[in-house]
Structures are given as C-alpha cells and as structure tokens.
Design a protein around this motif. Structure first.
Motif, PDB file in Angstrom:
ATOM      1  N   ALA A  94      90.954  79.929   9.080  1.00 20.01           N
ATOM      2  CA  ALA A  94      91.963  79.153   9.807  1.00 20.01           C
ATOM      3  C   ALA A  94      93.374  79.401   9.297  1.00 20.01           C
ATOM      4  CB  ALA A  94      91.628  77.659   9.708  1.00 20.01           C
ATOM      5  N   ARG A 133      93.216  77.280  15.001  1.00 20.93           N
ATOM      6  CA  ARG A 133      92.177  78.169  14.450  1.00 20.93           C
ATOM      7  C   ARG A 133      90.911  77.378  14.086  1.00 20.93           C
ATOM      8  NH1 ARG A 133      90.493  82.122  15.164  1.00 20.93           N
ATOM      9  NH2 ARG A 133      89.899  82.766  13.070  1.00 20.93           N
ATOM     10  N   VAL A 134      91.113  76.164  13.568  1.00 25.33           N
ATOM     11  CA  VAL A 134      89.935  75.340  13.240  1.00 25.33           C
ATOM     12  C   VAL A 134      89.106  75.125  14.503  1.00 25.33           C
ATOM     13  CG1 VAL A 134      89.186  73.023  12.547  1.00 25.33           C
ATOM     14  CG2 VAL A 134      90.959  74.203  11.234  1.00 25.33           C
ATOM     15  N   GLY A 148      92.870  69.685  13.512  1.00 28.55           N
ATOM     16  CA  GLY A 148      91.805  70.468  14.153  1.00 28.55           C
ATOM     17  C   GLY A 148      90.537  69.662  14.295  1.00 28.55           C
TER      18      GLY A 148
END
Lengths: 553, 369
Positions: free
Chosen positions: A461, A503-504, A220
């Motif tokens: 995350a 998600r990060v 990420g």
C-alpha cells in the motif's frame, strides 16, 4: 614488501564489505544533487576529485594532459553511513545515473557493531529463501466428480469469526413450539463473536508508523467496511489511538492493543464512557514474532507531539516496553485476570485475545486459554513477522515459523474437540513473497481461522522498500525514505494518505478475488476451509510429514 | 453420479421397486455397488420389531468368531434371514449374507432403550473391528426394525443375486443407492445408505469439506463417529449429532449443513438461535455439491440440497406413498400414478419433509423458518 604500518587506510572498510554498492554513472549525472539530498543514511555525498585527462585539439594529434577538478558522487565507507540499498537516490534521479547494487559478498554483520552496540534495525528476518508457506500448493482440485465452482459467478462467503465460540452442548437453548429459542433465564454467558474478513491488518502502532501511513490504513479499512461491505479489521499496535477515532463510530473496525508498556491506555480508559461503539476486539500483546521475548521500543526521536499526546508521555524520550507484562505472574492467574479485566471494561461485549510470538510452547499457552472461558482467540506471530525496531539477532535467529506452529496448535484443538471454540490467528510472513492470498489460504487449511498482515500491507500500500536482502530496513531510526515509519514531517509528508487508502482497498479487493480463485476449484464457497488439510500438499516430504499433509512432486 | 431411490409408504413394499427405479436411472458404468436399508419391516420381521437385527456379511471363520462374541456378550439368536443366493456372472459371492435377529442379553432386557442402543452400537463397532483387517466380518447395522444389504455390483444383477425378486423381504421405508464409485478402492463400508442409531441417509455428490467435518465429528467423543470410508458418511452422523445428541428438531439439520448468510438470518423468527448455530457448528457446513436424502427414527423422510444445488433431486408421489429420488424417471417407475405437476424439486433453501406413513409432504423454507 611494504610494512603494514605504512599502508594507508588499513583500518577502514572497503566498499566490497558493504551490502549495497552505489553504481554511479558520471556520463549521465547532471550534478543536480537530489540523490545526496534524499539519502536517509548520508551514504553518498558530493565530492571533488582531481581528474587527469588527455586532450587533443587541432588537425594533427597534439595530446595534452589536462587536470580538472570534477564533482562526483562518492559512497561512504563509514559503517554507520552504510548504503541500505533503499534506492531513494534512483527514485529521484532525473537521468537514471545512480542505483545501489546488492553485493552478496558483503561482510556487513562483521562490522555493524561499533561501540559495542549490536546491529538494530526494522523490517523482518533476512532470509530470502522460500518460506514453508510458499512451498505449499493447492492440489485437491474439484474435477468431474464434483464440479469446480465459478469464482466469478458463485456466491462466496469469505468470512471468519473472532471471539470465543461456545460448543453446541453448552448453548442455552430450549425447545418451544417446534422451534429452538435462547433461554434467557439460564444466566449462561454467551461470549461476543465478530464476523470479520479473514485477512486482518496486524498490529502496527501510531508511533512506529507515521501519521500519514496510519491514517491511510485506517481510511482504507473504513472504506472497505462502509463502501465495499468487506469487514476488514485492523489492530492498533501498542500506544493507543487518536481520541477522534476512539469516539467515532468507526472504532468498531479497529482492535486496540494493550502491550506491556500500557502506553496510551490511560487515554483509552478515560474515553470509554464517551465511546459510541465498541471496538471490534482487544488484543493483549505478550509477544511479537519478529523479536520474541523482547519488549517494544519507540525511539526518542519518534516521540513527537502527536505521539506524546496519544501515549500520554513527555515528548522526546525513549519509550521502551518491558519484555513482559510486569503483572504477569502466571498464565493461569494473571493472564486470565487481564483478559477478564479488559472484558469487564467493555461489559463483556468485546472479544479479548492474547497475541504471542511463535514458539514451541504455543500449545501450552493455547491449552491454558482453552480452559479460560473468556479468552476469545489466540494470535500467533511467526518468526517472519516484521517490526519497527529490534536487534538483528532477535529478528534473524529467534522465533518459530508460523506454519508448523499453527498446525500443531490446531491439531491439538482437534484432539480436544475444540477446534471451533477458540480461533487461531496466524501471522508472521504471510505474503512475504507477494503471494498473500495463497499464503492465507494455506494457513486456513492448516487450521488458522484468520491471518494478520503487517509488512505486506506496508509494501503493497505504501511501497515500503524493505526486503529480505536487508534493503532499507531502517524503520528504527525514524528516517524512513517512504514516509511510512517516521515521525519527521519532512519525510511523512511524502506519503499521501489517500493514495495509501486507495491501495489498501485495491489490495483487499484483489486478495478477495484471488481467494475465490483458490477456493472455487477446490469446491469451497460457503464457509472458510479451516483445517481442510486434504486440500494442500507440500513439495518436500519432511514438510508434509511435519504438517500432516500430503506430499506432491 | 450416484443414483438414489428412497420410497416411504404406509403399506409394505418390496425393495424391487427401488431397484427397478434405480435401473431406469442407469447411465453408463454404474456398477460399483448397491446399498439398501429397509426400515419398518414387514414379512417375517413384522412380529420382531423390538429385537435388534444384525445385518452383515461374514466369512466362514468370521461367522464362527461372530457367534462366539455374541454369545459372550449375552445376545441370543432368535431368527436368521439369509438371501437365497443365485450365482450371477461378475458378482463375487461371499460366504454368509445375513440379517440375524437377537434377543438382548438378560441384564439389558429391562433397561432403558438408550442403554440398549448404546450396547448395540458398542457391539457393532466391536464386530466391525474384529473383522476389519481381513474382511471376515462386515456389519452394517445392528438395530431394531432395520435391515441393511450391501454388495459390489450392478443393482439389478444384485437383486437377482440376492433373490430379492421372489423374497418376502418387505418394509415401509426403503432406501437404495446405486453407487458410482468415486472413492478409489471399492469398500463396502463406503457404500450408502449409512445408518446410526435410528438415523440413516444417502447422498449424491462429493463432500469438499469432508476432512474438517470428519475431524469435528471424531472429536465429539461419541464412539459411533468412526469409519468414514466414504465422505458421505458424515451426513448421517451430522444428522444423528443434530437430532439425537443435541436434541434439535430436524429442520435445524438444514441450518447446520447449509447455513444462511448473516444477512439472510435476520428474516428468521428464530434468528438468534440460527445465528448461534451458524457460528457454533461452523465446521459442519458441507459446502457441497450434495443432495442428501435421510430418515429419522420416527419414519420421517427428507431431502435437502446444498446451497449450490449442483445435484438433482425430486420428491413426488401420492398420499400414502412418496418417493425421494435423484431423477424423475425413477419416480415414474415407482409411482406412475402420481400427478407429475406436483413433483417437488427442492432448491437451495428447501427441506422437503415426508411425514411418517407417507401421510403428507411439507416443504420447509430455510429463509422463512
């Protein structure tokens, strides 16, 4: 009255003593067994009971008692098998038949010390009240006298600097043909300074985190840098980094940490000649907000092959780091030497900074670092910081909140005129209640140059269950039900590193927008509003007075 | 919004030119004050360019204490200018308005100018502190060849009040500001233009980064970095810090108050320096919206906009006379004979510089350096 000696189970605990009580619905349960299979604490188990029911068949009532052996889900009253409230059972239940319920009357801490071992856990301070950071509001709104900016259209530069910054008076500049130029003949050392995103991912080790979690974070971060153009950096935590990453060009987005156990540093030092890029910086860990004065500890059951290789240790042994660096004699001498040694290892091209836990002595540390021209920053980790393993008493009762700690350090720098020379990194409870951007912006305005997050990114995350009601918080025993803080392949395979990385990226892009939504109405866009203390107010006069900001009600 | 009129000329001009230009820009309520700085003085001051001039306002008691103090330090009064006050409705008259020319104390007469400047600064600060609580002594500047006038009221009415229309007060550089008060209580020390050791500036806008800048300046250890009744005073002090304390050429003022993006710096021939300054002087980034008009000791005048360009500003004129103003109608009033098509509206990368004696105008572009 019946004599006490004849009261059965008198030394056992009741379910009311436990922090979470399982609510199981007989009528919905199909007895598939998934909940008992996934429970990380073995708190619930299938059990059988003899049940007496009254049945009546036929046209007229003819009640009959029927005895049946029924399978039920039973919650253990063994304190070592307490329900952590993680809710993994709920997650896997196909019929919504089970869920843990918080019991505010619990007496958990009275009993969780069997064998004379105090309660140890992961997570962070169990205090669900609003933190100081959440009691600050942004009250200087640009109105008609200075029009607010448009968060969507204006250009915002949300960046900060990591590294020792020379004061203007010491810059080796000379005047040539109407322009200034750097005087290369002066021999003056200009320390390395990195331009980074002001929200960093703080130190969480490979070992404390599972391989999938760490890989997800690393991917990420790399994506944010390479694709989104956001220079987000991440600290390794103690225990080294994979050789593959150390030798890659992506190492420039990472901050290897050296801590008191020096785990992983044989491997890192051997890799230096093969590194194609310098790391972003080096963090020297002297303390951790969650457990001030305590060393790190990686339990033996987390030390599997990968970890043993990275850390350069045998498999299956406890890896305790001492509470302090064994070479540390004094901050003036040994810390300075350590900073210089680490700087020298990379030819003075890499910023090296210490991280300490929040403490009333932070100013003394800072003032020593101010006088050390190689100290690149000071990271202060407040009491709300997280950890993979610590004594509950350390986590709950030791440490200093970050808000006033960072503020007094900043104001001390202002007094000396050095507020721009040594950046302060604030950590510990940033985004504790989900308000990451607001907490970060408040800390900037109190004087932080950057903030670091750990627990927040695990929660956002990877869906870490942990919270301030002591939910889950079993990072220390290697049975993380999300697969975040475990080295057990059966568990960490649950976590998809690609999804973590996605998600990060989402989290940082969202934070970026939120920071703009805070800065735009305050009329700030070009530089981070570090120390813009007129921009914030506290909802409590005592907090306002302590932080030297206004009180608004 | 404040109205700004700066005129730089090779010939002596009257401050009435500035005030009439201010008048053309007037819109709505605009009477919270006016400030004027005259530099390179003519008239009765032309022959006294080497002597420091103390500009200020005193009560009867304040004047007495001021005299005592100046005498004690060793300054000898050489000449006094006082405006011929004409009562104007709505303007509250104070006891003494003055510009007093002094001779340096005997022991300073042969010292270097830097030492004299230091003495003048310390004296001005001491006088300011003496009268700050009861406003018995208000001093705006104490420097050779500089006069400052400030008072609360509408600029045109104030010009009548001070009798500027039939005064022989003249100068080659005159800065004037009609103040739209946005700083709560009206305080004369909050009135632009601000001046320190040869550097002056006035600003249109609001400085959202005021507190960190103020803290940075106040922690430089320079005694003159005080006051800050207005958030715009920091612009003058940043100018002084850049050019006098650090000794940088004027154009770097732009790089300091409105730093380029890192990617933009690469195009500069002096990129290495600009990159260092951006980092080292990060707390001095103004973060606008602001239009700053200033002058330096050699008589150079300039205008810069902050990167958001949310405040108006225009520079125009003819060789020998240029105006730097917040609105074009002001230029029309002061220099109607100019070619309007040559007017310059500086954008976010521009610094418009008018050389001393209004010799020429240069637009310095920050991207190209």
């Amino acid at each position: 009255m019946e004599p006490a000696t004849r009261l059965d189970h008198n030394h056992q605990l009741t379910l009311k003593d436990f922090p979470y009580i399982i609510r199981w619905r007989d009528d919905r349960c199909k007895r598939c067994g998934r909940c008992t299979a996934v429970c990380p604490m073995f708190s619930i188990e299938p059990s059988v009971i003899l049940r007496r029911t009254i049945h009546s068949e036929g046209p007229t009532p003819q009640p009959k008692a029927v005895r049946q052996v029924v399978t039920v889900i039973k919650q253990s009253t063994d304190i070592n098998r307490y329900c952590t409230g993680c809710g993994t059972c709920t997650l896997v239940c196909p019929n919504e038949a089970i869920e843990p319920e918080y019991n505010p009357q619990h007496k958990f801490l009275f009993h969780k010390n069997r064998g004379g071992y105090p309660y140890r856990r992961g997570g962070r301070r169990n205090d669900p009240r609003l933190s100081t950071l959440d009691r600050l509001k942004f009250t200087r709104i640009s109105m008609l006298t200075d029009p607010a900016l448009d968060a969507g259209r204006h250009e915002f530069r949300i960046r900060t600097y990591l590294g020792r910054i020379l004061p203007a008076e010491e810059l080796p500049l000379r005047f040539v043909n109407g322009r200034l130029e750097v005087d290369k003949t002066s021999g003056k050392f200009i320390p390395p300074v990195r331009e980074i995103y002001p929200v960093m991912i703080g130190s969480m080790s490979i070992g404390a985190l599972s391989p999938t979690m760490w890989e997800g974070l690393a991917m990420g971060v790399t994506y944010l840098n390479e694709v989104e153009g956001m220079p987000v950096v991440m600290c390794s935590g103690e225990g080294g980094m994979p050789q593959r990453l150390l030798k890659s060009r992506f190492i420039k987005y990472f901050i290897p940490q050296i801590a008191s156990g020096y785990f992983g540093w044989d491997e890192i030092v051997r890799t230096i000649p093969h590194m194609v890029e310098d790391p972003c910086a080096i963090e020297i860990k002297y303390g951790q907000g969650a457990k001030p004065g305590d060393g790190g500890l990686l339990m033996a059951h987390k030390v599997l092959r990968l970890i043993a290789e990275i850390r350069g240790v045998p498999m299956g042994v406890d890896l305790p780091s001492p509470p302090t660096h064994q070479t540390k004699y004094s901050i003036e001498e040994s810390v300075a030497k350590m900073i210089q040694s680490m700087s020298m290892a990379w030819g003075f091209r890499v910023p090296v900074y210490p991280k300490i836990s929040g403490t009333r002595t932070a100013r003394a540390v800072l003032n020593n670092l101010v006088r050390n021209p190689y100290a690149a920053a000071l990271s202060i980790d407040g009491e709300d910081g997280g950890t993979g393993a610590a004594y509950n008493v350390s986590m709950d009762k030791m440490g200093h909140p970050i808000a006033s700690n960072i503020r007094e350090c900043y104001l001390d720098l202002v007094k000396q005129g050095k507020q721009n020379e040594i950046p302060l990194i604030a950590a510990g409870g940033v985004g504790k209640t989900g308000n990451l951007a607001a907490n970060a912006a408040a800390l900037f305005m109190l004087g932080a140059s950057a903030v670091a997050i750990g627990k927040y990114i695990m929660q956002a995350a990877a869906g870490c269950f942990g919270d301030e009601y002591n939910r889950c918080n079993i990072c220390n025993i290697g049975r993380c039900p999300r697969g975040i803080a475990t080295q057990d392949p059966k568990l960490y395979r649950r976590l998809d590193p690609d999804k973590v990385a996605e998600r990060v990226v989402e989290v940082f892009k969202a934070v970026d927008v939120e920071l703009k939504k805070i800065f735009a109405p305050m009329g700030r866009s070009t530089e981070l509003p570090i120390g813009m203390s007129d921009g914030i107010s506290a909802d409590d006069p005592a907090i306002a007075e302590r932080l030297q900001i206004s009180y608004a009600c | 919004m404040c109205r700004l009129v700066a005129i730089t000329s090779k010939d002596y001009i009257s401050p009435m030119e500035n005030i009439l230009a201010l008048e053309t820009m007037k819109e709505g309520h605009d009477g919270s004050g006016m400030g004027i700085i005259l530099k390179n003085l003519g008239g009765e001051f032309e022959e006294m360019k080497d002597y420091p001039i103390l500009s200020g306002i005193c009560s009867k008691d304040g004047l007495h204490r001021l005299d005592e103090y100046m005498e004690r330090v060793g300054f000898q009064l050489r000449h006094t200018w006082t405006p011929r006050i004409k009562p104007v409705k709505g303007i509250q008259r104070r006891d003494h308005y003055f510009a007093r020319v002094y001779e340096y104390p005997e022991e300073y007469k042969d010292r270097a100018f830097e030492e004299k400047e230091d003495l003048l600064l310390r004296t001005r600060i001491a006088l300011r502190r003496m009268g700050e609580d009861d406003e018995s002594i208000i001093v705006f500047s104490f420097y050779p060849d500089i006069i400052t006038i400030k008072e609360v009221g509408d600029p045109l009415q104030l010009s009548e009040f001070f009798g500027l229309d039939d005064s022989n007060l003249k100068a080659k550089i005159i800065f004037a500001q009609g103040r739209q008060n946005t700083n709560y209580a009206i305080n004369l020390y909050a009135c632009h233009p601000f001046f320190i050791q040869g550097y002056g500036s006035m600003t249109n806008g609001e400085n959202t980064a005021f507190v960190p800048i103020r803290e940075f300046l106040m922690s430089r250890g320079f005694p003159g970095y005080i006051g800050y009744n207005s958030d715009s005073e920091v612009f003058t002090h940043i100018l002084h810090y850049t050019c006098k304390i650090l000794g940088y050429p004027l154009v770097y003022y732009k790089d300091i108050i409105t730093p380029l993006k890192t990617s933009e710096i690469d195009g500069r021939p002096d990129s290495e320096v600009v990159r260092l300054l951006k980092v080292t002087l990060r707390p001095l980034c103004i973060d606008g919206p602001n239009c700053v008009i200033g002058f330096t000791p050699d008589g150079t005048c300039f205008m810069v906009q902050d990167s958001k360009k949310l405040r108006p500003g225009v520079v125009g004129g003819v060789k020998g006379k240029y105006g730097l103003m917040s609105e074009e109608c002001g230029l029309d009033s002061a220099i109607p004979q100019r070619d309007r098509s040559l007017d310059i509206f500086p954008m976010k990368y521009d610094m418009v510089i008018v050389r001393p004696e209004a010799e020429e105008v240069v637009v310095w572009n920050q991207l190209r350096g």
